[in-house]
Every structure is written in C-alpha cells, then in structure tokens.
Design a protein around this motif. Structure first.
Motif, PDB file in Angstrom:
ATOM      1  N   LEU A  65      14.471  12.320 -47.750  1.00 36.67           N
ATOM      2  CA  LEU A  65      12.975  12.118 -47.599  1.00 36.67           C
ATOM      3  C   LEU A  65      11.556  11.971 -46.498  1.00 36.67           C
ATOM      4  CD1 LEU A  65      10.627  10.656 -49.170  1.00 36.67           C
ATOM      5  CD2 LEU A  65      10.753   8.210 -48.690  1.00 36.67           C
ATOM      6  N   ALA A  66      12.724  12.132 -45.766  1.00 31.98           N
ATOM      7  CA  ALA A  66      12.301  11.662 -44.351  1.00 31.98           C
ATOM      8  C   ALA A  66      12.069  13.075 -43.792  1.00 31.98           C
ATOM      9  CB  ALA A  66      13.268  10.977 -42.879  1.00 31.98           C
ATOM     10  N   GLU A  67      12.879  14.312 -43.913  1.00 31.21           N
ATOM     11  CA  GLU A  67      12.015  15.775 -44.272  1.00 31.21           C
ATOM     12  C   GLU A  67      11.389  16.486 -45.112  1.00 31.21           C
ATOM     13  OE1 GLU A  67      14.835  17.060 -42.016  1.00 31.21           O
ATOM     14  OE2 GLU A  67      16.020  16.096 -42.034  1.00 31.21           O
ATOM     15  N   ALA A  68      11.418  15.738 -45.983  1.00 33.50           N
ATOM     16  CA  ALA A  68      10.337  16.000 -47.358  1.00 33.50           C
ATOM     17  C   ALA A  68       9.182  15.284 -46.018  1.00 33.50           C
ATOM     18  CB  ALA A  68      10.170  15.804 -48.202  1.00 33.50           C
ATOM     19  N   LEU A  69       8.693  14.655 -45.764  1.00 30.28           N
ATOM     20  CA  LEU A  69       7.657  13.740 -44.730  1.00 30.28           C
ATOM     21  C   LEU A  69       6.905  14.808 -43.844  1.00 30.28           C
ATOM     22  CD1 LEU A  69       7.644  10.364 -46.214  1.00 30.28           C
ATOM     23  CD2 LEU A  69       6.427  11.606 -46.754  1.00 30.28           C
ATOM     24  N   THR A  70       7.882  14.638 -43.382  1.00 28.53           N
ATOM     25  CA  THR A  70       8.553  15.764 -41.767  1.00 28.53           C
ATOM     26  C   THR A  70       7.007  17.337 -41.865  1.00 28.53           C
ATOM     27  OG1 THR A  70       9.886  14.411 -40.361  1.00 28.53           O
ATOM     28  CG2 THR A  70       9.453  16.370 -39.716  1.00 28.53           C
ATOM     29  N   ASN A  71       8.170  17.940 -43.449  1.00 26.20           N
ATOM     30  CA  ASN A  71       7.684  19.270 -43.019  1.00 26.20           C
ATOM     31  C   ASN A  71       6.256  19.317 -44.055  1.00 26.20           C
ATOM     32  OD1 ASN A  71       9.513  20.141 -42.162  1.00 26.20           O
ATOM     33  ND2 ASN A  71      10.555  20.697 -44.703  1.00 26.20           N
ATOM     34  N   ALA A  72       5.508  17.539 -45.215  1.00 24.29           N
ATOM     35  CA  ALA A  72       4.428  18.111 -45.408  1.00 24.29           C
ATOM     36  C   ALA A  72       3.429  17.663 -44.111  1.00 24.29           C
ATOM     37  CB  ALA A  72       4.336  16.597 -46.849  1.00 24.29           C
ATOM     38  N   ILE A  73       3.656  16.291 -43.040  1.00 23.81           N
ATOM     39  CA  ILE A  73       2.972  16.335 -42.102  1.00 23.81           C
ATOM     40  C   ILE A  73       2.327  17.647 -40.958  1.00 23.81           C
ATOM     41  CG2 ILE A  73       3.202  14.913 -40.501  1.00 23.81           C
ATOM     42  CD1 ILE A  73       3.890  13.016 -41.887  1.00 23.81           C
ATOM     43  N   THR A  74       3.635  18.081 -41.002  1.00 24.89           N
ATOM     44  CA  THR A  74       4.031  19.410 -40.154  1.00 24.89           C
ATOM     45  C   THR A  74       2.946  20.372 -40.378  1.00 24.89           C
ATOM     46  OG1 THR A  74       5.558  18.609 -39.000  1.00 24.89           O
ATOM     47  CG2 THR A  74       5.228  20.781 -38.267  1.00 24.89           C
ATOM     48  N   TYR A  75       3.838  21.213 -41.525  1.00 17.27           N
ATOM     49  CA  TYR A  75       3.204  22.010 -42.252  1.00 17.27           C
ATOM     50  C   TYR A  75       1.770  22.289 -43.463  1.00 17.27           C
ATOM     51  CZ  TYR A  75       7.187  23.359 -40.237  1.00 17.27           C
ATOM     52  OH  TYR A  75       9.057  23.674 -39.266  1.00 17.27           O
ATOM     53  N   GLY A  76       2.444  20.739 -43.598  1.00 18.98           N
ATOM     54  CA  GLY A  76       1.279  20.839 -45.203  1.00 18.98           C
ATOM     55  C   GLY A  76      -0.869  20.582 -44.419  1.00 18.98           C
ATOM     56  N   SER A  77      -0.292  19.313 -43.314  1.00 24.86           N
ATOM     57  CA  SER A  77      -1.531  18.497 -42.865  1.00 24.86           C
ATOM     58  C   SER A  77      -1.582  19.566 -40.861  1.00 24.86           C
ATOM     59  CB  SER A  77      -1.399  17.411 -43.245  1.00 24.86           C
ATOM     60  OG  SER A  77      -1.367  16.566 -44.099  1.00 24.86           O
ATOM     61  N   ARG A  78      -1.241  19.667 -40.643  1.00 24.21           N
ATOM     62  CA  ARG A  78      -0.535  20.521 -39.168  1.00 24.21           C
ATOM     63  C   ARG A  78      -1.143  18.742 -38.976  1.00 24.21           C
ATOM     64  NH1 ARG A  78      -0.605  26.057 -39.188  1.00 24.21           N
ATOM     65  NH2 ARG A  78      -1.207  26.808 -41.424  1.00 24.21           N
ATOM     66  N   ARG A  79      -0.869  17.945 -38.939  1.00 22.57           N
ATOM     67  CA  ARG A  79      -1.021  16.878 -38.492  1.00 22.57           C
ATOM     68  C   ARG A  79      -2.175  16.008 -38.274  1.00 22.57           C
ATOM     69  NH1 ARG A  79       3.184  16.524 -33.236  1.00 22.57           N
ATOM     70  NH2 ARG A  79       4.836  18.487 -33.503  1.00 22.57           N
ATOM     71  N   ASP A  80      -2.895  16.428 -38.734  1.00 26.49           N
ATOM     72  CA  ASP A  80      -4.174  16.011 -38.703  1.00 26.49           C
ATOM     73  C   ASP A  80      -4.144  14.729 -39.964  1.00 26.49           C
ATOM     74  OD1 ASP A  80      -6.637  14.724 -39.422  1.00 26.49           O
ATOM     75  OD2 ASP A  80      -7.974  16.898 -40.420  1.00 26.49           O
ATOM     76  N   PRO A  81      -4.081  13.461 -38.895  1.00 27.26           N
ATOM     77  CA  PRO A  81      -4.370  11.957 -40.107  1.00 27.26           C
ATOM     78  C   PRO A  81      -5.008  11.808 -40.242  1.00 27.26           C
ATOM     79  CG  PRO A  81      -3.734  11.889 -37.258  1.00 27.26           C
ATOM     80  CD  PRO A  81      -4.843  13.330 -37.388  1.00 27.26           C
ATOM     81  N   ALA A  82      -5.788  11.998 -40.890  1.00 27.72           N
ATOM     82  CA  ALA A  82      -6.764  11.560 -41.718  1.00 27.72           C
ATOM     83  C   ALA A  82      -6.473  12.345 -43.196  1.00 27.72           C
ATOM     84  CB  ALA A  82      -8.571  12.877 -41.728  1.00 27.72           C
TER      85      ALA A  82
END
Ligand SMILES: Nc1ncnc2c1ncn2[C@@H]1O[C@H](COP(=O)(O)OP(=O)(O)O)[C@@H](O)[C@H]1O
Ligand SMILES: Nc1ncnc2c1ncn2[C@@H]1O[C@H](COP(=O)(O)OP(=O)(O)O)[C@@H](O)[C@H]1O
Lengths: 155, 111, 155, 111
Positions: A65-82
């Motif tokens: 789950l940590a891997e999946a979340l890290t990818n989603a946040i890094t590549y999917g959201s480009r680390r935009d906390p909004a």
C-alpha cells in the motif's frame, strides 16, 4: 522539530464487517508524502479483523500500500496536497482488495523497466511496482493507469 | 524516535530504524547519516531489528547512502533483517550490493 | 438476515500522534443506534497507541463512549440518522479526552435521578450517566448540556 | 454470531454473549430469549465469559428479561463476569437483583 500539521486523512466506513459480512471503507489521502505512513497504518488497523495473517498484514499489505500511495501522490497528483488520492478497501473472508485511485493521467505499467537487470540494480529508484507485485497475490490496473487494484488473499 | 545513532568504541556508527523506513522519513535517515559522514565517521551499520517495513524509496536511500559512504572510503552494512525483509533484498537483487549480516554485533565485529 | 446498510461513519485524522506528539481525530456518527458499536471500535482502535492500559481501553473507554453516543443519538438527535453526532478525540501522553456533541437542546445533568436508590434499581433505564461517571476520571458538560467531555487519564 | 443459545440435558438454556451487549444488539438477545421462553424454557443462564463490555441499555435488557422470566415462573442467572463486569453490576446495585455465579457450569448446576 515543528513540522507543519499534515493535512487530515478522511476515512469513511461504509459497511461494517460483522459476522462474516464484508467490511468496506474508503480513505481520502491528501497528496503529501508525509501522509503515506499514517494512511497505511489507518488501513492496516481497519483490516485487522480480516482474513490476513498478522505477518502479511504487517508486512505485505503495508509495504504494497505504501508503494501504491507513493506512486499515486508522486506521479498522479504531482504532490499537490489539494489533490486527494482515493483508497477503497473491501475486506471479505476470502481476501482484502485495495483500490488506489489518483487524478493523474495514468501510465502504461507494461513499459516500466525491470529494476533487477544489472544496468538498473544500483539505481536509486524504479523498484516500487516490482516490489508491490511480489507482495500481493494480484495486481491490476485500469486501462488508463490511474487506478491500481491490489488483492491479498486470505492467509 | 524513528532513527537512533550511536557510535561504538571502534568508531562504528550503528543506526537503529524503529518502525518503518519509507518515503515519509527516509530524508531524515539520509541527513543523519550524511551528518555523521561529514563528521568523519566511515563505518556504518544500519540495524533493522526493530523495523516493520521498508518501501522502495527506503531501499533507494540505502543505495544512495552506500554509494556516498564508499566515495569517502567508508562502508555501509545492514543487519537485523527478518525473513520478510531479507526476501525483499533478495528479490530486488540488492543483496548483491550490500554486505548483510545477521546481527548488528556481527556487523560491527566484521569491520 | 439482511439488515439495511447502516449509514457511513466518517473519521478525520487531524494530527497523527508520532513520537509523543498528540493525536487528534474526529468521527462523525450518523444518529442510528446501530452505529454505536462500530463507532466505539473505531475510536478504540485509534486510541491503541495512547496512554491507556489495554484493560481500560477495552472496558472503560468503550463502555463510557457507548453511553455518551447512545444518549447523544437518542436524546440529542432523536434518532434522526440525518443528524450527525460529532466525536472529537485528543490523545496525549497524559490522557485521552473525548468530546461528544449532539445537535439537540441539551439537558440538566444535575436533574438526573440516582439509579441506585431502591425505588429505581429495578428500572430498565436511567443508568447511563451513572455508569459513565464511574468509568472515567472526569466528566464535564457544556452549560447547555449537548456536549459531554470524558477524560481518561494515563494508566 | 453475537449470541449463541444451547439447551443442556437439564433443560437449562445457556446464552453466550460474544463481544458486547449494547444498544445495537440487545433487541436480538431479548428476542432470542423470549422465543425460548415462549417455547417453554424456564431456566436461563447468560454466560459473559466472552463478553468485552455491556452498556447500560444492555443492563436494562437483562432487568427486563429477568422480570419476564420470573413472571413465567422461571429464573435467569448470570455467569462468567470478569472483574470489570462484576464491578459494573455492583456499582449499579444490580448484583442485588440477579443471582450471579462464577461459571456457567456452576450456574447450571445450581438450578
Ligand atoms: N499512479 C501513477 N501515475 C503515473 N505514473 C505512474 C504511476 N505509478 C507509477 N508510475 C510510473 O511508473 C514508473 C515506475 O514506478 P515504480 O516502479 O513505483 O518506481 P519509481 O516510482 O521508484 O520510479 C514511475 O517512474 C512512473 O513513471
Ligand atoms: N445528550 C443528551 N441530550 C439530552 N438529554 C440527555 C442527553 N443525555 C442524557 N440526557 C437525559 O438524561 C437522562 C439520563 O440519561 P442516562 O443516565 O444515560 O439514562 P437513560 O438514557 O437510560 O435514561 C435521559 O433520560 C435524558 O433525559
């Protein structure tokens, strides 16, 4: 050390897994890498009543789950906390199924290079999906590549 | 505390990782080890006896630290991996990159 | 037996209690008595990292919170599932503090009869607040009576 | 299952409460016991050996069941209370209303 307060995690428990009935919940994770660890703990806690051994819950589920979340946040959201990454979990007597969805453009998982070939093994990155695939029983993506679905079968 | 550093009588820095080494705290580990390296330490052992899980970015930081330490003529060793963590290093072939010892004591003694 | 799906519980984790920092979270509970048990488990799970012994966590916290929620749902919301009871929890090294707020008119806790006097002991109801007061270290109300605050000190 | 009923050779109905007896499931307990009462059973033991907690509405349902059973010439006994649950019955003075025995076996034997 005063770290700025991380944005809140939002858990919605839809169905409560009583007496063999499935448990279903979702978690909205703000796209801040500081949230990954807490989101993983929150999901793992909720899954304690499920069909996984303590060991697979503590290691396989958490790492994957940590891997999946890290990818989603890094590549999917480009680390935009909004931007919020949606995690949906279904726990039945047969399996735990975790679906992680980001709002990004997706990608082609077949194009990801093998991190274990000699030319790649000493690189810093590129092991996330490889590790993830080895830790769970099934990994599927939607055609676009912004939804990853992890299945851990009972045991 | 996630990471605790102690320097033993032989000058080996042993870093204990409590809980997890993941994307959210790996920078902290990196900084602590680089500070010690800057301060002259050359021999490092990372002790995973009390570690629950490590994600791929945690693995990445170990690769990066190992390189930097070697560039300074030092060495980084790993110890205390449980069966699951050992498997993680094997399947990623990172076991070929690191010296992995059973206990931190063995890792220190081997320097 | 097919029970209709209960309305969802909504947990928001605001501050994550790492390394002695306080943990703070809130839970929105739809006013359906079928939610009480699940809400209690969700709060108890989150409090596991806190300063309470397993025993006080498993018994005192759960029982006291069940009483507070039952009252908030029954009297505060008059069991209208569209009305949400707000639970806010702060976990520090010293204590767990639980605040349960309903949208009702409140009441005067001083006017509640003692359920242990001979005339009352065989009655079906009226023991909630009495039990609650014996299980936690401190109980306070806001002046209106729609907010109850429970403190369980470390140990 | 939260509640399991079994009738022993002496005709005593023993009801085990798994987990909790609270506002959300007490009606289920009530119905099960009343059904057995309707079916002719008169002797009941509620076994709390596997019960985590009981709230005041759970206590209320026990009071109500006890009355109804007595009206039919029967009796309801409680057993298997841990220290915390025992204290709960004592502070609410409900220990004066119920026969409370240590184990379900003792409670059955005492009929
Ligand atoms: N959710 C996602 N959205 C877009 N691209 C992704 C996503 N997940 C993974 N990728 C792509 O797949 C590549 C491989 O990911 P991974 O194996 O986790 O390694 P790393 O993240 O370390 O590069 C990433 O570099 C990225 O290009
Ligand atoms: N949140 C609340 N809002 C309004 N009235 C309340 C609330 N909580 C308790 N009360 C009042 O206090 C009384 C005593 O409550 P309690 O001791 O829990 O026993 P019970 O609910 O069994 O009557 C209730 O009957 C009700 O009138």
């Amino acid at each position: 050390m005063t770290t700025p307060p991380a944005p809140p995690l939002r858990l919605v428990v839809r169905r409560r897994g009583r007496e063999g009935q499935p448990l279903e919940f979702s978690l909205g994770v703000p796209s801040d890498l500081a949230c990954v660890g807490d989101a993983v703990e929150l999901v793992a806690l909720q899954c304690r009543a499920g069909p996984l051994s303590m060991r697979r819950l503590a290691f396989n589920l958490r790492t994957a789950l940590a891997e999946a979340l890290t990818n989603a946040i890094t590549y999917g959201s480009r680390r935009d906390p909004a931007k919020v990454v949606q995690v949906r979990v279904e726990v039945t007597v047969q399996a735990v199924v975790i679906r992680v969805q980001d709002v990004g453009d997706g990608f082609d998982p077949a194009a990801v290079p093998d991190p274990t070939v000699p030319a790649n093994v000493a690189k810093e990155d590129g092991r996330g999906l490889f590790v993830l695939r080895h830790l769970v029983d099934q990994v599927t993506f939607n055609p676009k590549g912004n939804v990853i679905c992890l299945t851990l079968r009972a045991g | 505390m996630s990471f605790n550093l102690r320097k033993d009588s032989k000058g080996v820095v042993v870093v204990g990782v409590d809980g997890q080494l993941i994307v959210g705290n790996r920078q902290e580990l990196k900084q602590k080890v680089l500070d010690a390296l800057e301060g002259g330490a050359k021999k490092f052992v990372i002790d995973f006896s009390r570690t629950g899980y490590i994600d791929s970015s945690g693995l990445g930081v170990l690769v990066s630290l190992s390189k930097k330490i070697r560039e300074q003529g030092g060495d980084l060793r790993l110890a205390g991996l449980n069966e699951d963590l050992q498997t993680l290093f094997e399947l990623t072939k990172l076991d070929t990159l690191f010296s992995i010892l059973k206990t931190p004591e063995e890792a220190v003694a081997a320097f």
